[in-house]
Design a protein around this motif. Structure first.
Motif, PDB file in Angstrom:
ATOM      1  N   GLY A  34     -33.681  19.343  10.101  1.00  0.00           N
ATOM      2  CA  GLY A  34     -33.612  19.825   8.718  1.00  0.00           C
ATOM      3  C   GLY A  34     -32.777  21.079   8.535  1.00  0.00           C
ATOM      4  O   GLY A  34     -31.966  21.166   7.601  1.00  0.00           O
ATOM      5  N   THR A  72     -32.151  16.219   7.542  1.00  0.00           N
ATOM      6  CA  THR A  72     -33.586  16.154   7.275  1.00  0.00           C
ATOM      7  C   THR A  72     -34.091  14.773   7.700  1.00  0.00           C
ATOM      8  O   THR A  72     -33.296  13.865   7.956  1.00  0.00           O
ATOM      9  N   ASP A  73     -35.423  14.642   7.777  1.00  0.00           N
ATOM     10  CA  ASP A  73     -35.996  13.420   8.351  1.00  0.00           C
ATOM     11  C   ASP A  73     -35.537  12.164   7.608  1.00  0.00           C
ATOM     12  O   ASP A  73     -35.548  12.114   6.377  1.00  0.00           O
ATOM     13  N   SER A 106     -35.310  22.184  13.460  1.00  0.00           N
ATOM     14  CA  SER A 106     -36.105  21.535  12.407  1.00  0.00           C
ATOM     15  C   SER A 106     -37.300  22.422  12.074  1.00  0.00           C
ATOM     16  O   SER A 106     -37.340  23.600  12.423  1.00  0.00           O
ATOM     17  N   SER A 142     -39.918  11.342  -0.136  1.00  0.00           N
ATOM     18  CA  SER A 142     -40.433  12.658   0.276  1.00  0.00           C
ATOM     19  C   SER A 142     -41.747  12.907  -0.454  1.00  0.00           C
ATOM     20  O   SER A 142     -41.837  12.739  -1.665  1.00  0.00           O
TER      21      SER A 142
END
Ligand code: KG4
Ligand code: ZN
Length: 325
Positions: free
Chosen positions: A262, A289-290, A132, A30
Protein backbone atom coordinates in the motif's frame (compact mmCIF):
# COMPACT_ATOMS: atom_id res chain seq x y z
CA UNK A 1 -4.39 -20.63 -18.83
CA UNK A 2 -7.32 -18.82 -17.17
CA UNK A 3 -6.67 -18.08 -13.48
CA UNK A 4 -9.21 -16.97 -10.89
CA UNK A 5 -7.48 -15.27 -7.95
CA UNK A 6 -8.97 -14.32 -4.59
CA UNK A 7 -7.57 -11.98 -1.92
CA UNK A 8 -9.14 -11.50 1.54
CA UNK A 9 -6.26 -11.11 4.02
CA UNK A 10 -7.25 -7.76 5.52
CA UNK A 11 -10.02 -5.30 4.63
CA UNK A 12 -10.21 -5.67 0.85
CA UNK A 13 -12.35 -8.40 -0.71
CA UNK A 14 -10.85 -8.85 -4.15
CA UNK A 15 -11.07 -11.18 -7.15
CA UNK A 16 -9.34 -11.11 -10.51
CA UNK A 17 -9.25 -13.18 -13.68
CA UNK A 18 -5.94 -13.49 -15.54
CA UNK A 19 -5.12 -15.19 -18.80
CA UNK A 20 -1.37 -15.61 -18.62
CA UNK A 21 0.03 -12.24 -17.56
CA UNK A 22 -2.98 -10.41 -18.92
CA UNK A 23 -5.47 -9.20 -16.33
CA UNK A 24 -8.93 -9.71 -17.88
CA UNK A 25 -10.86 -8.39 -14.88
CA UNK A 26 -10.27 -7.02 -11.41
CA UNK A 27 -12.83 -6.28 -8.70
CA UNK A 28 -11.84 -4.82 -5.32
CA UNK A 29 -14.40 -4.18 -2.59
CA UNK A 30 -12.85 -2.01 0.17
CA UNK A 31 -14.56 -2.37 3.53
CA UNK A 32 -15.32 1.25 4.42
CA UNK A 33 -16.97 0.17 7.69
CA UNK A 34 -13.60 0.11 9.54
CA UNK A 35 -13.08 3.89 9.16
CA UNK A 36 -15.40 4.64 12.07
CA UNK A 37 -13.25 2.47 14.39
CA UNK A 38 -9.95 4.06 13.29
CA UNK A 39 -8.52 0.69 12.18
CA UNK A 40 -9.46 -2.76 10.93
CA UNK A 41 -11.68 -4.77 13.29
CA UNK A 42 -10.85 -8.44 12.54
CA UNK A 43 -14.28 -9.93 13.29
CA UNK A 44 -16.07 -7.30 11.21
CA UNK A 45 -13.58 -7.90 8.38
CA UNK A 46 -14.28 -11.66 8.32
CA UNK A 47 -18.05 -11.12 8.25
CA UNK A 48 -17.79 -8.52 5.50
CA UNK A 49 -15.62 -10.89 3.42
CA UNK A 50 -18.24 -13.63 3.88
CA UNK A 51 -20.92 -11.24 2.56
CA UNK A 52 -18.90 -9.74 -0.29
CA UNK A 53 -16.87 -12.65 -1.61
CA UNK A 54 -19.44 -14.44 -3.79
CA UNK A 55 -20.68 -11.24 -5.51
CA UNK A 56 -17.05 -10.10 -5.97
CA UNK A 57 -15.99 -13.40 -7.59
CA UNK A 58 -19.14 -13.47 -9.75
CA UNK A 59 -18.44 -9.91 -10.92
CA UNK A 60 -14.81 -10.75 -11.79
CA UNK A 61 -15.86 -13.84 -13.81
CA UNK A 62 -18.65 -11.92 -15.58
CA UNK A 63 -16.37 -8.99 -16.46
CA UNK A 64 -13.82 -11.42 -17.91
CA UNK A 65 -16.59 -13.15 -19.89
CA UNK A 66 -15.89 -16.60 -18.41
CA UNK A 67 -17.89 -18.84 -16.09
CA UNK A 68 -14.98 -20.90 -14.73
CA UNK A 69 -11.20 -20.96 -14.58
CA UNK A 70 -8.48 -23.55 -15.24
CA UNK A 71 -6.62 -22.72 -12.01
CA UNK A 72 -7.76 -21.13 -8.75
CA UNK A 73 -5.44 -19.15 -6.45
CA UNK A 74 -6.19 -17.61 -3.06
CA UNK A 75 -4.22 -15.82 -0.37
CA UNK A 76 -3.44 -18.26 2.47
CA UNK A 77 -1.60 -15.73 4.69
CA UNK A 78 -0.08 -13.78 6.29
CA UNK A 79 -3.01 -11.74 7.50
CA UNK A 80 -6.04 -11.74 9.77
CA UNK A 81 -6.65 -15.45 10.08
CA UNK A 82 -10.46 -15.25 10.02
CA UNK A 83 -10.36 -12.98 6.98
CA UNK A 84 -7.86 -15.19 5.11
CA UNK A 85 -10.00 -18.23 5.90
CA UNK A 86 -13.01 -16.85 4.01
CA UNK A 87 -11.23 -16.41 0.67
CA UNK A 88 -9.06 -19.50 1.09
CA UNK A 89 -12.00 -21.82 1.85
CA UNK A 90 -14.02 -20.49 -1.06
CA UNK A 91 -11.04 -20.76 -3.43
CA UNK A 92 -10.39 -24.36 -2.39
CA UNK A 93 -14.08 -25.23 -2.82
CA UNK A 94 -14.21 -23.74 -6.30
CA UNK A 95 -11.05 -25.63 -7.34
CA UNK A 96 -12.51 -28.86 -5.98
CA UNK A 97 -15.87 -28.27 -7.68
CA UNK A 98 -14.31 -27.37 -11.03
CA UNK A 99 -11.69 -30.13 -10.76
CA UNK A 100 -8.78 -27.71 -11.37
CA UNK A 101 -5.46 -27.10 -9.53
CA UNK A 102 -5.41 -24.84 -6.49
CA UNK A 103 -2.49 -22.57 -5.47
CA UNK A 104 -2.28 -21.16 -1.91
CA UNK A 105 -0.43 -17.86 -2.24
CA UNK A 106 1.60 -15.80 0.22
CA UNK A 107 0.20 -12.25 0.27
CA UNK A 108 3.69 -10.76 0.70
CA UNK A 109 4.96 -12.61 -2.36
CA UNK A 110 2.05 -10.96 -4.18
CA UNK A 111 3.33 -7.49 -3.23
CA UNK A 112 6.97 -8.52 -3.79
CA UNK A 113 6.33 -9.63 -7.38
CA UNK A 114 3.58 -7.17 -8.29
CA UNK A 115 5.88 -5.25 -10.67
CA UNK A 116 6.28 -8.52 -12.62
CA UNK A 117 2.69 -8.26 -13.76
CA UNK A 118 3.36 -5.10 -15.76
CA UNK A 119 4.55 -5.15 -19.39
CA UNK A 120 7.94 -3.82 -18.20
CA UNK A 121 8.55 -6.65 -15.69
CA UNK A 122 11.97 -6.50 -13.99
CA UNK A 123 14.41 -9.28 -14.89
CA UNK A 124 15.86 -11.30 -11.97
CA UNK A 125 17.76 -10.53 -9.80
CA UNK A 126 16.06 -7.38 -8.53
CA UNK A 127 15.46 -5.64 -5.22
CA UNK A 128 11.85 -5.46 -4.05
CA UNK A 129 10.77 -3.03 -1.36
CA UNK A 130 7.53 -4.23 0.24
CA UNK A 131 5.95 -1.45 2.30
CA UNK A 132 2.42 -2.05 3.56
CA UNK A 133 0.30 -1.66 6.67
CA UNK A 134 2.00 -4.62 8.38
CA UNK A 135 5.36 -5.06 6.64
CA UNK A 136 8.43 -3.08 5.65
CA UNK A 137 11.05 -5.32 4.11
CA UNK A 138 13.66 -5.02 1.39
CA UNK A 139 14.11 -8.32 -0.45
CA UNK A 140 16.65 -9.45 -2.99
CA UNK A 141 14.60 -11.55 -5.41
CA UNK A 142 16.98 -14.13 -6.93
CA UNK A 143 14.28 -15.96 -8.87
CA UNK A 144 10.63 -16.98 -8.43
CA UNK A 145 10.35 -18.51 -4.93
CA UNK A 146 13.84 -17.49 -3.72
CA UNK A 147 13.97 -14.25 -1.77
CA UNK A 148 16.62 -12.95 0.60
CA UNK A 149 15.77 -10.38 3.29
CA UNK A 150 18.25 -7.49 3.21
CA UNK A 151 16.57 -5.08 5.64
CA UNK A 152 13.35 -4.79 7.58
CA UNK A 153 11.65 -2.63 10.16
CA UNK A 154 12.29 -3.40 13.80
CA UNK A 155 9.00 -1.87 14.95
CA UNK A 156 6.24 -0.08 13.02
CA UNK A 157 5.64 -0.73 9.33
CA UNK A 158 5.65 2.30 7.01
CA UNK A 159 1.87 2.17 6.41
CA UNK A 160 1.26 1.79 10.14
CA UNK A 161 3.42 4.86 10.90
CA UNK A 162 1.46 6.78 8.23
CA UNK A 163 -1.84 5.74 9.80
CA UNK A 164 -0.64 6.90 13.25
CA UNK A 165 0.68 10.23 11.97
CA UNK A 166 -2.66 10.69 10.17
CA UNK A 167 -4.38 10.50 13.55
CA UNK A 168 -2.03 13.17 14.95
CA UNK A 169 -2.96 15.36 11.95
CA UNK A 170 -6.68 14.80 12.65
CA UNK A 171 -7.24 12.60 9.57
CA UNK A 172 -9.26 9.37 9.32
CA UNK A 173 -8.34 5.76 8.54
CA UNK A 174 -6.61 4.62 6.35
CA UNK A 175 -4.40 7.61 6.87
CA UNK A 176 -1.61 6.98 4.35
CA UNK A 177 -3.38 8.32 1.25
CA UNK A 178 -4.71 11.35 3.19
CA UNK A 179 -1.28 12.26 4.64
CA UNK A 180 0.12 11.93 1.11
CA UNK A 181 -2.41 14.44 -0.25
CA UNK A 182 -2.02 16.84 2.70
CA UNK A 183 1.79 16.73 2.38
CA UNK A 184 1.59 18.26 -1.12
CA UNK A 185 0.49 21.56 0.48
CA UNK A 186 3.05 21.64 3.30
CA UNK A 187 6.63 22.70 3.91
CA UNK A 188 8.87 19.65 4.52
CA UNK A 189 11.54 21.77 6.25
CA UNK A 190 9.33 22.73 9.24
CA UNK A 191 10.07 19.65 11.43
CA UNK A 192 13.50 18.07 11.78
CA UNK A 193 12.80 14.37 12.36
CA UNK A 194 15.30 11.63 13.28
CA UNK A 195 16.35 8.81 10.93
CA UNK A 196 17.19 6.15 13.57
CA UNK A 197 19.93 3.55 13.17
CA UNK A 198 18.58 0.43 14.94
CA UNK A 199 21.31 -1.16 17.05
CA UNK A 200 20.71 -4.82 16.08
CA UNK A 201 21.37 -4.12 12.39
CA UNK A 202 22.21 -0.51 11.57
CA UNK A 203 20.81 -0.85 8.06
CA UNK A 204 17.39 -1.96 9.29
CA UNK A 205 14.64 0.63 9.76
CA UNK A 206 12.81 1.87 12.83
CA UNK A 207 9.72 4.02 12.35
CA UNK A 208 8.42 4.30 15.91
CA UNK A 209 10.97 7.02 16.79
CA UNK A 210 9.96 9.15 13.80
CA UNK A 211 6.29 8.73 14.65
CA UNK A 212 6.90 9.64 18.33
CA UNK A 213 8.97 12.68 17.31
CA UNK A 214 5.98 13.89 15.28
CA UNK A 215 3.64 13.42 18.24
CA UNK A 216 6.01 15.21 20.65
CA UNK A 217 6.46 18.14 18.24
CA UNK A 218 2.69 18.54 18.04
CA UNK A 219 2.36 18.39 21.83
CA UNK A 220 5.05 21.11 22.15
CA UNK A 221 3.46 23.32 19.50
CA UNK A 222 -0.27 22.63 18.94
CA UNK A 223 -0.34 25.39 16.29
CA UNK A 224 1.85 23.47 13.85
CA UNK A 225 0.07 23.27 10.49
CA UNK A 226 -1.06 19.68 9.72
CA UNK A 227 0.18 20.10 6.13
CA UNK A 228 3.69 20.98 7.37
CA UNK A 229 3.67 18.00 9.75
CA UNK A 230 2.57 15.71 6.91
CA UNK A 231 5.17 17.13 4.48
CA UNK A 232 8.03 16.85 7.01
CA UNK A 233 7.08 13.28 7.94
CA UNK A 234 6.64 12.23 4.32
CA UNK A 235 9.97 13.71 3.19
CA UNK A 236 11.83 12.03 6.07
CA UNK A 237 10.26 8.61 5.43
CA UNK A 238 10.96 8.77 1.70
CA UNK A 239 14.61 9.77 2.25
CA UNK A 240 15.12 7.15 4.99
CA UNK A 241 13.63 4.31 2.90
CA UNK A 242 15.41 5.20 -0.31
CA UNK A 243 18.83 5.70 1.38
CA UNK A 244 18.80 2.06 2.46
CA UNK A 245 17.62 0.88 -0.95
CA UNK A 246 20.49 2.64 -2.76
CA UNK A 247 22.94 1.27 -0.17
CA UNK A 248 21.82 -2.33 -0.79
CA UNK A 249 21.64 -1.85 -4.55
CA UNK A 250 25.29 -0.77 -4.50
CA UNK A 251 26.62 -3.52 -2.23
CA UNK A 252 24.74 -6.25 -4.13
CA UNK A 253 25.53 -4.86 -7.56
CA UNK A 254 21.82 -4.85 -8.47
CA UNK A 255 20.40 -1.88 -10.37
CA UNK A 256 16.76 -2.97 -10.68
CA UNK A 257 14.35 -2.01 -7.87
CA UNK A 258 10.65 -2.87 -7.66
CA UNK A 259 8.17 -1.71 -5.00
CA UNK A 260 4.91 -3.13 -3.74
CA UNK A 261 2.44 -2.79 -0.87
CA UNK A 262 0.00 0.00 0.00
CA UNK A 263 2.66 2.57 0.92
CA UNK A 264 4.31 2.04 -2.49
CA UNK A 265 1.41 4.18 -3.79
CA UNK A 266 3.00 7.12 -1.93
CA UNK A 267 3.92 9.97 -4.25
CA UNK A 268 7.10 11.06 -2.39
CA UNK A 269 8.50 7.52 -2.12
CA UNK A 270 7.85 6.93 -5.83
CA UNK A 271 9.39 10.27 -6.81
CA UNK A 272 12.47 9.81 -4.62
CA UNK A 273 13.10 6.31 -5.97
CA UNK A 274 12.97 7.67 -9.50
CA UNK A 275 15.69 10.20 -8.66
CA UNK A 276 18.19 7.49 -7.66
CA UNK A 277 19.37 6.61 -11.15
CA UNK A 278 18.39 2.98 -10.46
CA UNK A 279 16.02 1.17 -12.83
CA UNK A 280 12.76 1.55 -10.90
CA UNK A 281 9.67 -0.62 -11.44
CA UNK A 282 6.52 0.96 -10.03
CA UNK A 283 3.23 -0.94 -10.29
CA UNK A 284 0.20 1.32 -10.83
CA UNK A 285 -1.09 2.65 -7.50
CA UNK A 286 -4.18 0.41 -7.64
CA UNK A 287 -1.88 -2.63 -7.76
CA UNK A 288 0.15 -1.43 -4.75
CA UNK A 289 -2.76 -1.60 -2.32
CA UNK A 290 -4.32 -5.02 -1.73
CA UNK A 291 -5.72 -6.61 -4.89
CA UNK A 292 -6.24 -10.07 -6.35
CA UNK A 293 -4.35 -9.57 -9.63
CA UNK A 294 -1.06 -9.76 -7.69
CA UNK A 295 -2.18 -13.10 -6.19
CA UNK A 296 -3.05 -14.46 -9.65
CA UNK A 297 0.33 -13.21 -10.88
CA UNK A 298 2.22 -15.28 -8.27
CA UNK A 299 0.11 -18.35 -9.12
CA UNK A 300 0.90 -17.84 -12.81
CA UNK A 301 4.64 -17.61 -12.09
CA UNK A 302 4.60 -20.65 -9.76
CA UNK A 303 2.71 -22.66 -12.37
CA UNK A 304 5.07 -21.54 -15.17
CA UNK A 305 8.06 -22.56 -13.01
CA UNK A 306 6.57 -26.01 -12.44
CA UNK A 307 5.75 -25.56 -8.74
CA UNK A 308 3.26 -28.18 -7.55
CA UNK A 309 -0.30 -27.09 -6.73
CA UNK A 310 -1.22 -26.82 -3.03
CA UNK A 311 -3.08 -29.49 -1.11
CA UNK A 312 -6.74 -28.75 -0.43
CA UNK A 313 -5.92 -29.30 3.25
CA UNK A 314 -3.81 -26.09 3.24
CA UNK A 315 -4.86 -23.90 6.15
CA UNK A 316 -4.83 -20.17 6.78
CA UNK A 317 -1.62 -18.80 8.28
CA UNK A 318 -1.55 -15.56 10.28
CA UNK A 319 2.27 -15.52 9.91
CA UNK A 320 4.11 -16.85 6.91
CA UNK A 321 7.62 -15.72 5.95
CA UNK A 322 7.78 -15.24 2.21
CA UNK A 323 9.64 -17.95 0.27
CA UNK A 324 8.90 -20.68 2.85
CA UNK A 325 6.77 -23.67 1.90
O1 KG4 B 1 -0.85 -3.38 1.15
P1 KG4 B 1 -1.99 -2.77 1.86
O2 KG4 B 1 -3.20 -2.36 1.04
O3 KG4 B 1 -2.50 -3.70 3.02
C1 KG4 B 1 -1.60 -4.45 3.79
O4 KG4 B 1 -1.19 -5.54 3.30
O5 KG4 B 1 -1.25 -3.93 4.86
O6 KG4 B 1 -1.41 -1.49 2.64
C2 KG4 B 1 -2.23 -0.66 3.41
C3 KG4 B 1 -1.38 0.44 4.01
C4 KG4 B 1 -2.14 1.35 4.96
O7 KG4 B 1 -1.38 1.50 6.15
C5 KG4 B 1 -2.25 2.66 4.19
O8 KG4 B 1 -2.30 3.81 5.03
C6 KG4 B 1 -0.98 2.63 3.37
O9 KG4 B 1 -0.85 1.29 2.96
N1 KG4 B 1 -1.07 3.50 2.19
C7 KG4 B 1 -0.28 4.58 2.00
C8 KG4 B 1 -0.69 5.18 0.78
N2 KG4 B 1 -1.73 4.44 0.27
C9 KG4 B 1 -1.94 3.41 1.15
N3 KG4 B 1 0.73 5.07 2.74
C10 KG4 B 1 1.34 6.20 2.29
N4 KG4 B 1 0.98 6.84 1.15
C11 KG4 B 1 -0.02 6.38 0.37
N5 KG4 B 1 -0.36 7.02 -0.75
ZN1 ZN C 1 -1.05 -6.02 1.47
Amino acid sequence: MTILAIESSCDETAAAVLVGAEVRSEVVHSQAIHARFGGVVPEIASRAHAEQLVPTVRAALAKAGVDRAELVAATAGPGLVGAVLVGLSFGKSLALGWGVPFYAINHLEGHLLSASLEPTAPAFPFLSLVISGGHTTLYLAHHVGKYEILAETEDDAVGEAYDKVARVCGLGYPGGPQVDVLAQRGNPAVLKLPMPRPSSAPTNWSFSGIKSAVRQAVERDPHLAPADIAASFQATVARYLVDRVTHFAAINGVSRVAVGGGAAANSAIRARLQQTGLEVFLPPKSRCTDNAAMIGNVARLHHECGFAPSALTTSARPRWPVGQA
